[in-house]
Enzyme design. Sequence first.
Site, PDB file in Angstrom:
ATOM      1  N   LYS A   1       0.822  -1.219   0.000  1.00  0.00           N
ATOM      2  CA  LYS A   1       0.000   0.000   0.000  1.00  0.00           C
ATOM      3  C   LYS A   1       0.855   1.268   0.000  1.00  0.00           C
ATOM      4  O   LYS A   1       2.052   1.230   0.316  1.00  0.00           O
ATOM      5  CB  LYS A   1      -0.915   0.017   1.234  1.00  0.00           C
ATOM      6  CG  LYS A   1      -0.144  -0.019   2.573  1.00  0.00           C
ATOM      7  CD  LYS A   1       0.167   1.320   3.162  1.00  0.00           C
ATOM      8  CE  LYS A   1       1.534   1.526   3.666  1.00  0.00           C
ATOM      9  NZ  LYS A   1       2.040   1.368   4.933  1.00  0.00           N
TER      10      LYS A   1
ATOM     11  N   SER B   1       7.921 -11.967  -1.781  1.00  0.00           N
ATOM     12  CA  SER B   1       7.270 -10.661  -1.893  1.00  0.00           C
ATOM     13  C   SER B   1       7.904  -9.815  -2.988  1.00  0.00           C
ATOM     14  O   SER B   1       9.106  -9.883  -3.219  1.00  0.00           O
ATOM     15  CB  SER B   1       7.361  -9.925  -0.555  1.00  0.00           C
ATOM     16  OG  SER B   1       6.575  -8.756  -0.598  1.00  0.00           O
TER      17      SER B   1
ATOM     18  N   GLY C   1      10.340  -3.373   5.130  1.00  0.00           N
ATOM     19  CA  GLY C   1      10.691  -2.290   6.046  1.00  0.00           C
ATOM     20  C   GLY C   1      10.903  -0.963   5.347  1.00  0.00           C
ATOM     21  O   GLY C   1      11.787  -0.189   5.715  1.00  0.00           O
ATOM     22  N   SER C   2      10.093  -0.662   4.329  1.00  0.00           N
ATOM     23  CA  SER C   2      10.306   0.573   3.555  1.00  0.00           C
ATOM     24  C   SER C   2       9.069   1.456   3.489  1.00  0.00           C
ATOM     25  O   SER C   2       9.044   2.416   2.726  1.00  0.00           O
ATOM     26  CB  SER C   2      10.720   0.231   2.122  1.00  0.00           C
ATOM     27  OG  SER C   2      11.891  -0.507   2.141  1.00  0.00           O
ATOM     28  N   GLY C   3       8.034   1.119   4.240  1.00  0.00           N
ATOM     29  CA  GLY C   3       6.842   1.968   4.257  1.00  0.00           C
ATOM     30  C   GLY C   3       5.756   1.559   3.289  1.00  0.00           C
ATOM     31  O   GLY C   3       4.727   2.220   3.202  1.00  0.00           O
ATOM     32  N   LEU C   4       5.987   0.462   2.534  1.00  0.00           N
ATOM     33  CA  LEU C   4       4.969   0.026   1.569  1.00  0.00           C
ATOM     34  C   LEU C   4       4.107  -1.107   2.124  1.00  0.00           C
ATOM     35  O   LEU C   4       3.410  -1.798   1.371  1.00  0.00           O
ATOM     36  CB  LEU C   4       5.614  -0.382   0.241  1.00  0.00           C
ATOM     37  CG  LEU C   4       6.397   0.727  -0.490  1.00  0.00           C
ATOM     38  CD1 LEU C   4       6.927   0.228  -1.834  1.00  0.00           C
ATOM     39  CD2 LEU C   4       5.533   1.973  -0.707  1.00  0.00           C
TER      40      LEU C   4
ATOM     41  N   SER D   1       4.776  -5.673   6.091  1.00  0.00           N
ATOM     42  CA  SER D   1       4.376  -6.450   7.285  1.00  0.00           C
ATOM     43  C   SER D   1       2.897  -6.804   7.216  1.00  0.00           C
ATOM     44  O   SER D   1       2.500  -7.934   7.509  1.00  0.00           O
ATOM     45  CB  SER D   1       4.679  -5.671   8.568  1.00  0.00           C
ATOM     46  OG  SER D   1       3.980  -4.444   8.606  1.00  0.00           O
TER      47      SER D   1
ATOM     48  N   GLU E   1      -0.187  -8.307  12.687  1.00  0.00           N
ATOM     49  CA  GLU E   1       0.427  -6.970  12.564  1.00  0.00           C
ATOM     50  C   GLU E   1       0.738  -6.402  13.963  1.00  0.00           C
ATOM     51  O   GLU E   1       1.742  -5.708  14.146  1.00  0.00           O
ATOM     52  CB  GLU E   1      -0.539  -6.082  11.768  1.00  0.00           C
ATOM     53  CG  GLU E   1      -0.085  -4.678  11.472  1.00  0.00           C
ATOM     54  CD  GLU E   1       0.880  -4.476  10.303  1.00  0.00           C
ATOM     55  OE1 GLU E   1       1.693  -5.376  10.023  1.00  0.00           O
ATOM     56  OE2 GLU E   1       0.843  -3.386   9.717  1.00  0.00           O
TER      57      GLU E   1
ATOM     58  N   ASP F   1      -3.038  -0.569   7.402  1.00  0.00           N
ATOM     59  CA  ASP F   1      -2.266  -1.314   6.396  1.00  0.00           C
ATOM     60  C   ASP F   1      -2.905  -2.665   6.083  1.00  0.00           C
ATOM     61  O   ASP F   1      -3.065  -3.032   4.916  1.00  0.00           O
ATOM     62  CB  ASP F   1      -0.823  -1.540   6.889  1.00  0.00           C
ATOM     63  CG  ASP F   1       0.011  -0.275   6.855  1.00  0.00           C
ATOM     64  OD1 ASP F   1      -0.554   0.798   6.565  1.00  0.00           O
ATOM     65  OD2 ASP F   1       1.225  -0.359   7.123  1.00  0.00           O
TER      66      ASP F   1
HETATM   67  N1  LIG Z   1       8.309 -11.175   2.750  1.00  0.00           N
HETATM   68  C1  LIG Z   1       8.625 -11.162   4.048  1.00  0.00           C
HETATM   69  N2  LIG Z   1       9.419 -12.130   4.561  1.00  0.00           N
HETATM   70  C2  LIG Z   1       9.744 -12.102   5.859  1.00  0.00           C
HETATM   71  N3  LIG Z   1       9.344 -11.175   6.764  1.00  0.00           N
HETATM   72  C3  LIG Z   1       8.568 -10.193   6.314  1.00  0.00           C
HETATM   73  C4  LIG Z   1       8.165 -10.133   4.941  1.00  0.00           C
HETATM   74  N4  LIG Z   1       7.411  -9.042   4.789  1.00  0.00           N
HETATM   75  C5  LIG Z   1       7.343  -8.444   6.005  1.00  0.00           C
HETATM   76  N5  LIG Z   1       8.016  -9.114   6.926  1.00  0.00           N
HETATM   77  C6  LIG Z   1       8.123  -8.717   8.370  1.00  0.00           C
HETATM   78  O1  LIG Z   1       7.728  -7.355   8.468  1.00  0.00           O
HETATM   79  C7  LIG Z   1       8.834  -6.524   8.924  1.00  0.00           C
HETATM   80  C8  LIG Z   1       8.817  -5.181   8.217  1.00  0.00           C
HETATM   81  O2  LIG Z   1       7.684  -4.463   8.668  1.00  0.00           O
HETATM   82  P1  LIG Z   1       7.681  -2.918   8.938  1.00  0.00           P
HETATM   83  O3  LIG Z   1       8.842  -2.498   9.774  1.00  0.00           O
HETATM   84  O4  LIG Z   1       6.329  -2.616   9.433  1.00  0.00           O
HETATM   85  O5  LIG Z   1       7.871  -2.257   7.475  1.00  0.00           O
HETATM   86  P2  LIG Z   1       6.869  -2.241   6.229  1.00  0.00           P
HETATM   87  O6  LIG Z   1       5.571  -2.786   6.681  1.00  0.00           O
HETATM   88  O7  LIG Z   1       6.776  -0.808   5.858  1.00  0.00           O
HETATM   89  O8  LIG Z   1       7.506  -3.004   5.145  1.00  0.00           O
HETATM   90  C9  LIG Z   1      10.063  -7.363   8.610  1.00  0.00           C
HETATM   91  O9  LIG Z   1      11.155  -7.025   9.464  1.00  0.00           O
HETATM   92  C10 LIG Z   1       9.556  -8.774   8.872  1.00  0.00           C
HETATM   93  O10 LIG Z   1       9.516  -9.057  10.256  1.00  0.00           O
HETATM   94  C1  LIG Z   2       3.082   4.611  10.781  1.00  0.00           C
HETATM   95  C2  LIG Z   2       1.829   3.840  10.415  1.00  0.00           C
HETATM   96  O1  LIG Z   2       0.749   4.791  10.297  1.00  0.00           O
HETATM   97  C3  LIG Z   2       1.981   3.147   9.048  1.00  0.00           C
HETATM   98  C4  LIG Z   2       3.137   2.192   9.005  1.00  0.00           C
HETATM   99  O2  LIG Z   2       3.313   1.659   7.700  1.00  0.00           O
HETATM  100  P1  LIG Z   2       4.602   0.809   7.333  1.00  0.00           P
HETATM  101  O3  LIG Z   2       4.699  -0.328   8.291  1.00  0.00           O
HETATM  102  O4  LIG Z   2       5.785   1.722   7.451  1.00  0.00           O
HETATM  103  O5  LIG Z   2       4.378   0.336   5.926  1.00  0.00           O
HETATM  104  C5  LIG Z   2       1.522   2.849  11.527  1.00  0.00           C
HETATM  105  C6  LIG Z   2       0.094   2.298  11.508  1.00  0.00           C
HETATM  106  O6  LIG Z   2      -0.833   2.979  11.024  1.00  0.00           O
HETATM  107  O7  LIG Z   2      -0.089   1.206  12.033  1.00  0.00           O
HETATM  108 MG   LIG Z   3       4.530  -2.362   8.450  1.00  0.00          MG
END
Ligand SMILES: Nc1ncnc2c1ncn2[C@@H]1O[C@H](COP(=O)(O)OP(=O)(O)O)[C@@H](O)[C@H]1O
Ligand SMILES: C[C@@](O)(CCOP(=O)(O)O)CC(=O)O
Ligand SMILES: [Mg+2]
Length: 388
Positions: A10, A135, A140-143, A146, A192, A203
Amino acid sequence: MEVKARAPGKIILSGEHAVVHGSTAVAASIDLYTYATISFPTAENDDSLKLQLKDVALEFSWPIGRIKEALSNLGAPSSSTPTSCSIESVKSISALVDEQNIPEAKIALASGVSAFLWLYTSIRGFKPATVVVTSDLPLGSGLGSSASFCVALSAALLALSDSVNVDAQHQGWSMFGEPDLELLNNWAFEGEKIIHGKPSGIDNTVSTYGNMIKFRSGNLTRITSKMPLKMLVTNTKVGRNTKALVAGVSVSERTLRHPNAMSFVFNAVDSISNDLANIILSPAPDDVSITEKEEKLEELMEMNQGLLQCMGVSHASIETVLRTTLKYKLASKLTGAGGGGCVLTLLPTLLSGTVVDKVIAELESCGFQCLIARIGGNGVEICIGGSS
Ligand SMILES: Nc1ncnc2c1ncn2[C@@H]1O[C@H](COP(=O)(O)OP(=O)(O)O)[C@@H](O)[C@H]1O
Ligand SMILES: C[C@@](O)(CCOP(=O)(O)O)CC(=O)O
Ligand SMILES: [Mg+2]
């Protein structure tokens, strides 16, 4: 027999962080997915649960007996009742994850593995299987990797339970019915929570339902854009962790220190998100009105970015993207948790392809990675038999 689910990532157009504190936010799915595939052991003596995380080249395996022993308090699985992981179960699951000796450099993945174990054992119980996750999204880039991880896992697991209706004869990808989506979304939220600590739920909700949503305090309103929306996504490649940004170092602590000031910031974000949704929802019959609306969106994105800075979640790399795109008169804001990660830039309809190429080239020369996301599209889908 194999079951495969896919769930989209997203972008948050407005309202990240503030949404955790009760403000409105607007988010849309993008056409990058996380896939979870479950298959069953063929060898009769294979009595283990295996998890393969292809993106990070990690494999885990637990004897079913060991999981049963660690989670003996769980009782029979109840896939129709999403349940939070108790403190006691968090400890037992952490022990199961610790035994797998995840290398220190990849320790952020431990929370994802814990979320997997909770969803798997709560929905399916103590049955052997191999689960493979891949994936398209940067982690861990905001998209929202998780959330799409939790949504895809919940979908694949629930499809094997009696709690949802899936058409096993359907060829290719198919969608879930409305009540099933709600159940699946609630389970994904439980996962989550294990990864994020205190998620707003936006998300997992947008990954489940797809398209575009307005979200406030757990309630979603689906919205259909009446104008074309093209966004450039720039990944600064600066790693960060959503949990730390939401809870620890920044927003929540700042809110404790300056509750009045922060409540005005969150209220301002609420108004920005509502204004943004109204603009997207109002008809734009010609190029002139589209341009006017795009200018208003750009202004709101810049205002939201200013407030995110105020919350303490911007980053030098994000500021570099903002400065670079501003040279081309383009407006940008961070998306997701910030602290690095991805930045959104609105690409107006009448912007020439040459300018887009130039801005991308300049951003990539800084070491960033650009992509143009297709906004909207289906939420979670399932494929029985795994041929897609
Ligand atoms: N494809 C994947 N394989 C393993 N772990 C994943 C995967 N996608 C997400 N995760 C888990 O989600 C974490 C990243 O989530 P987060 O910090 O919320 O960043 P975002 O949701 O923005 O990508 C990873 O460190 C891991 O624990
Ligand atoms: C910062 C927040 O608003 C979005 C987090 O998104 P992401 O895990 O960085 O993709 C947290 C949330 O709404 O749960
Ligand atoms: Mg996340």
